[in-house]
Write a protein that holds these residues in place. Structure first.
Motif, PDB file in Angstrom:
ATOM      1  N   ARG A 159       0.863  -1.195   0.208  1.00 64.39           N
ATOM      2  CA  ARG A 159      -0.046  -0.071   0.103  1.00 64.39           C
ATOM      3  C   ARG A 159       0.977   1.203   0.008  1.00 64.39           C
ATOM      4  O   ARG A 159       0.496   2.273  -0.857  1.00 64.39           O
ATOM      5  CB  ARG A 159      -0.945   0.024   1.284  1.00 64.39           C
ATOM      6  CG  ARG A 159      -1.831  -0.858   0.971  1.00 64.39           C
ATOM      7  CD  ARG A 159      -3.318  -0.906   2.192  1.00 64.39           C
ATOM      8  NE  ARG A 159      -2.829  -1.163   3.335  1.00 64.39           N
ATOM      9  CZ  ARG A 159      -2.460  -2.390   4.137  1.00 64.39           C
ATOM     10  NH1 ARG A 159      -2.807  -3.404   3.592  1.00 64.39           N
ATOM     11  NH2 ARG A 159      -2.256  -2.491   5.495  1.00 64.39           N
ATOM     12  N   ARG A 160       2.081   1.188   0.677  1.00 61.74           N
ATOM     13  CA  ARG A 160       2.837   2.391   0.806  1.00 61.74           C
ATOM     14  C   ARG A 160       3.506   2.508  -0.755  1.00 61.74           C
ATOM     15  O   ARG A 160       3.639   3.667  -1.137  1.00 61.74           O
ATOM     16  CB  ARG A 160       3.926   2.093   1.873  1.00 61.74           C
ATOM     17  CG  ARG A 160       3.436   2.342   3.254  1.00 61.74           C
ATOM     18  CD  ARG A 160       4.656   2.252   4.182  1.00 61.74           C
ATOM     19  NE  ARG A 160       4.361   2.520   5.628  1.00 61.74           N
ATOM     20  CZ  ARG A 160       4.721   1.997   6.651  1.00 61.74           C
ATOM     21  NH1 ARG A 160       6.054   1.182   6.436  1.00 61.74           N
ATOM     22  NH2 ARG A 160       4.128   2.354   7.854  1.00 61.74           N
ATOM     23  N   SER A 161       3.638   1.454  -1.418  1.00 64.26           N
ATOM     24  CA  SER A 161       4.255   1.583  -2.777  1.00 64.26           C
ATOM     25  C   SER A 161       3.566   2.392  -3.878  1.00 64.26           C
ATOM     26  O   SER A 161       4.023   2.930  -4.737  1.00 64.26           O
ATOM     27  CB  SER A 161       4.470   0.156  -3.250  1.00 64.26           C
ATOM     28  OG  SER A 161       3.429  -0.400  -3.636  1.00 64.26           O
ATOM     29  N   VAL A 162       2.086   2.519  -3.477  1.00 61.65           N
ATOM     30  CA  VAL A 162       1.200   2.996  -4.460  1.00 61.65           C
ATOM     31  C   VAL A 162       1.258   4.692  -4.132  1.00 61.65           C
ATOM     32  O   VAL A 162       1.073   5.429  -5.047  1.00 61.65           O
ATOM     33  CB  VAL A 162      -0.016   2.568  -4.152  1.00 61.65           C
ATOM     34  CG1 VAL A 162      -1.246   3.282  -5.109  1.00 61.65           C
ATOM     35  CG2 VAL A 162      -0.175   1.088  -4.341  1.00 61.65           C
ATOM     36  N   GLU A 163       1.615   5.181  -2.980  1.00 62.55           N
ATOM     37  CA  GLU A 163       1.811   6.468  -2.504  1.00 62.55           C
ATOM     38  C   GLU A 163       2.931   7.072  -3.275  1.00 62.55           C
ATOM     39  O   GLU A 163       3.840   6.469  -3.930  1.00 62.55           O
ATOM     40  CB  GLU A 163       1.921   6.632  -1.089  1.00 62.55           C
ATOM     41  CG  GLU A 163       0.915   6.024  -0.133  1.00 62.55           C
ATOM     42  CD  GLU A 163       1.077   5.956   1.197  1.00 62.55           C
ATOM     43  OE1 GLU A 163       2.477   6.433   1.734  1.00 62.55           O
ATOM     44  OE2 GLU A 163       0.486   5.545   1.894  1.00 62.55           O
ATOM     45  N   GLU A 164       2.694   8.416  -3.316  1.00 63.25           N
ATOM     46  CA  GLU A 164       3.546   9.379  -4.078  1.00 63.25           C
ATOM     47  C   GLU A 164       4.975   9.086  -3.440  1.00 63.25           C
ATOM     48  O   GLU A 164       5.307   9.169  -2.359  1.00 63.25           O
ATOM     49  CB  GLU A 164       3.377  10.556  -3.981  1.00 63.25           C
ATOM     50  CG  GLU A 164       4.183  11.651  -4.849  1.00 63.25           C
ATOM     51  CD  GLU A 164       3.850  13.146  -4.887  1.00 63.25           C
ATOM     52  OE1 GLU A 164       4.473  13.999  -5.457  1.00 63.25           O
ATOM     53  OE2 GLU A 164       2.722  13.214  -4.401  1.00 63.25           O
ATOM     54  N   GLY A 165       6.201   8.627  -4.226  1.00 67.26           N
ATOM     55  CA  GLY A 165       7.381   8.174  -4.259  1.00 67.26           C
ATOM     56  C   GLY A 165       7.596   7.010  -3.729  1.00 67.26           C
ATOM     57  O   GLY A 165       8.678   6.341  -3.702  1.00 67.26           O
ATOM     58  N   GLY A 166       6.483   6.122  -3.595  1.00 69.00           N
ATOM     59  CA  GLY A 166       6.646   4.617  -3.552  1.00 69.00           C
ATOM     60  C   GLY A 166       6.954   3.996  -4.752  1.00 69.00           C
ATOM     61  O   GLY A 166       6.894   4.532  -5.891  1.00 69.00           O
ATOM     62  N   LYS A 184       6.516   5.181  -8.743  1.00 70.23           N
ATOM     63  CA  LYS A 184       7.428   5.548  -9.559  1.00 70.23           C
ATOM     64  C   LYS A 184       7.519   4.711 -10.986  1.00 70.23           C
ATOM     65  O   LYS A 184       7.969   5.257 -11.964  1.00 70.23           O
ATOM     66  CB  LYS A 184       8.705   5.156  -8.884  1.00 70.23           C
ATOM     67  CG  LYS A 184       9.197   6.246  -7.839  1.00 70.23           C
ATOM     68  CD  LYS A 184      10.464   6.031  -7.052  1.00 70.23           C
ATOM     69  CE  LYS A 184      10.862   6.718  -5.916  1.00 70.23           C
ATOM     70  NZ  LYS A 184      12.086   6.331  -5.174  1.00 70.23           N
ATOM     71  N   GLU A 185       7.108   3.408 -10.746  1.00 67.28           N
ATOM     72  CA  GLU A 185       7.109   2.732 -12.145  1.00 67.28           C
ATOM     73  C   GLU A 185       5.965   3.099 -13.012  1.00 67.28           C
ATOM     74  O   GLU A 185       6.159   3.207 -14.316  1.00 67.28           O
ATOM     75  CB  GLU A 185       6.784   1.126 -11.616  1.00 67.28           C
ATOM     76  CG  GLU A 185       7.872   0.467 -11.131  1.00 67.28           C
ATOM     77  CD  GLU A 185       8.820   0.099 -12.174  1.00 67.28           C
ATOM     78  OE1 GLU A 185       8.368  -1.096 -12.794  1.00 67.28           O
ATOM     79  OE2 GLU A 185      10.009   0.146 -12.196  1.00 67.28           O
TER      80      GLU A 185
END
Length: 471
Positions: A448-455, A459-460
């Motif tokens: 879930r954190r990977s979806v946030e801005e900067g995650g 980035k992908e």
């Protein structure tokens, strides 16, 4: 927007529910970058995709444009698991073959867009390669492959075909456990896959998109990139999970869904197991009764989605067959508060994201896997067909966020209520299950954190959007 500035995206999904769902979710992600997205499919299947999507409303996203085209008629047969030699939903194959007639409508759509658009970006499901093959007639178009399977499963399919990559010790160990593909597909569907593969090899794909995350599949994404197998490009993007990872409200939920979620509100945290085998699995009469007994005997509260596999046109009347449960079962478990039996479409994301849900018994379709992973819910894996046996190996042996309800090698053995009860208790109330739940929750937080801005997922996605909107 001026012609020399305009970029549009054309989505060409395969017409099975899981594939439709993935590319519709991806349309949401890409449309957020103010890019027009054109979603193409057969009339019934477009309606199905919009009707079943959950977590957001596609009708309120102004830059997603649906293009539904008639395809040739086909027999609208229902599944018949009591007289079938394979779990694969062979009743759907006629509609899959009819979908190949979308080639001409696709060509017409691209032809129209080419006159007003600087760049047409086509994202196509692997199985729709023959439909998009005429894109090369238009110099301002480029095509990207969407791979609907996990990177893990995709890698092993590639490796078995080529064996060009030397395996490390970990993958050598996994290779020994790799489920066979015997029984995963019907002969008719294999013919369709071979045809798609022949068309795919002729395409000059600019890269591959995966509904997965580097949080848990980076190793296999790198292996696929190094292999450069048949894609014509080594670039890939892990822009998953495609599904929404937060559920905001219930304002658009149906009356049945609200009733179900209200029941969940009354339960203790992590006390309910959610049981669903997806849209392409039908249980035999005997299996349904054993599962029913096993769930009740486990003493664990449950939500069980009991429905037939999809027939070709889900809107064309009721199924000819209703799953039979023990007499009085549904009323008894509901009255006692032990469980809820759902006969229709369930709000799976809402259920998995609810704090009372502590486990998920699943067929391990990739949509269900990613939804379970992103919501931090451990899984009891019961693979039935297609890529599911290998997805199950990924979540059990690699990620460690699942146990087997039934291993693929045991698929022909009789289902027994005690087996179901034991698996449910092992996942939900044992020390092993509690430790697995903690691990699943931690992985869910990371995803879930990977979806946030900067995650990393964000980035992908930004990298892919930069690629398709480059000057």
């Amino acid at each position: 927007m001026a012609q020399d500035q305009e970029v549009c995206v054309v989505m060409v999904p395969f017409l099975a529910q899981g594939h439709l769902n993935q590319l519709l979710h991806l349309s949401r992600l890409i449309s957020a970058y103010k890019l027009p997205v054109h979603f193409l499919g057969g009339t019934t299947h477009i309606r199905q995709a919009k009707h079943r999507v959950h977590g957001w409303d596609p009708l309120v996203v102004s830059n997603i444009h649906f293009h539904d085209f008639p395809i040739p008629t086909f027999a609208n047969s229902s599944p018949n698991p009591d007289h079938s030699t394979t779990r694969f939903p062979n009743q759907l194959v006629p509609s899959f073959k009819s979908a190949m007639h979308l080639r001409e409508p696709f060509l017409k759509l691209i032809s129209d867009l080419a006159t007003t658009t600087k760049r047409i970006v086509i994202i196509h499901d692997y199985l729709m390669s023959s439909v998009v093959q005429d894109y090369s007639n238009f110099p301002n178009s480029e095509v990207y492959l969407f791979q609907p399977c996990s990177a893990f499963t995709t890698f092993w399919f590639h490796w078995e075909e080529t064996k060009t990559l030397e395996l490390d010790d970990e993958n050598e160990s996994l290779r020994a456990k790799l489920p066979s593909t015997e029984g995963c597909y019907s002969d008719e569907f294999l013919e369709l896959m071979h045809s798609a593969n022949a068309s795919y090899k002729k395409l000059n794909n600019s890269g591959t998109l995966y509904d997965t995350s580097k949080v848990f599949e980076e190793k296999y994404l790198e292996l696929l990139k190094n292999e450069k197998l048949k894609t014509g490009a080594s670039k890939n993007w892990a822009v998953g999970p495609f599904n929404p990872v937060t559920i905001t409200d219930r304002k658009n939920a149906s009356t049945e869904s609200i009733k179900l979620l209200n029941w969940l509100d009354e339960q203790q945290p992590n006390s309910v197991i959610y049981v669903s085998f997806g849209t392409t699995v039908s249980l035999t009469v005997e299996e349904a009764k054993e599962i029913a007994t096993g769930l009740e005997e486990s003493g664990v509260k449950f939500i069980w989605v009991v429905r037939e596999a999809d027939k070709v046109d889900i809107f064309d009347g009721e199924s000819n067959r209703k799953v039979e449960l023990p007499e009085g079962y549904e009323e008894r478990v509901e009255k006692s508060g032990v469980g809820v039996v759902v006969r229709g479409w369930a709000p799976q994301l809402d259920i998995l994201g609810h704090p009372s849900t502590g486990g998920f018994m699943s067929h391990c379709g990739w949509n269900s896997c990613t939804e379970g992973i992103s919501m931090g819910v451990p899984i009891a894996a019961w693979p039935m067909h297609s890529d599911q046996p290998r997805n199950a190996l990924l979540i059990t042996n690699v990620l460690g966020t699942a146990i087997y309800a039934r291993e693929w090698e045991q698929r022909d053995k009789k289902v027994d209520a005690s087996m179901v009860s034991d698996v449910v208790r092992r996942l939900m109330v044992s020390e092993e299950g509690c430790a697995m739940r903690k691990k699943a929750e931690e992985l869910g937080v990371a995803v879930r954190r990977s979806v946030e801005e900067g995650g990393i997922m964000h980035k992908e996605l930004e990298d892919f959007v930069a690629q398709i909107t480059r000057g």
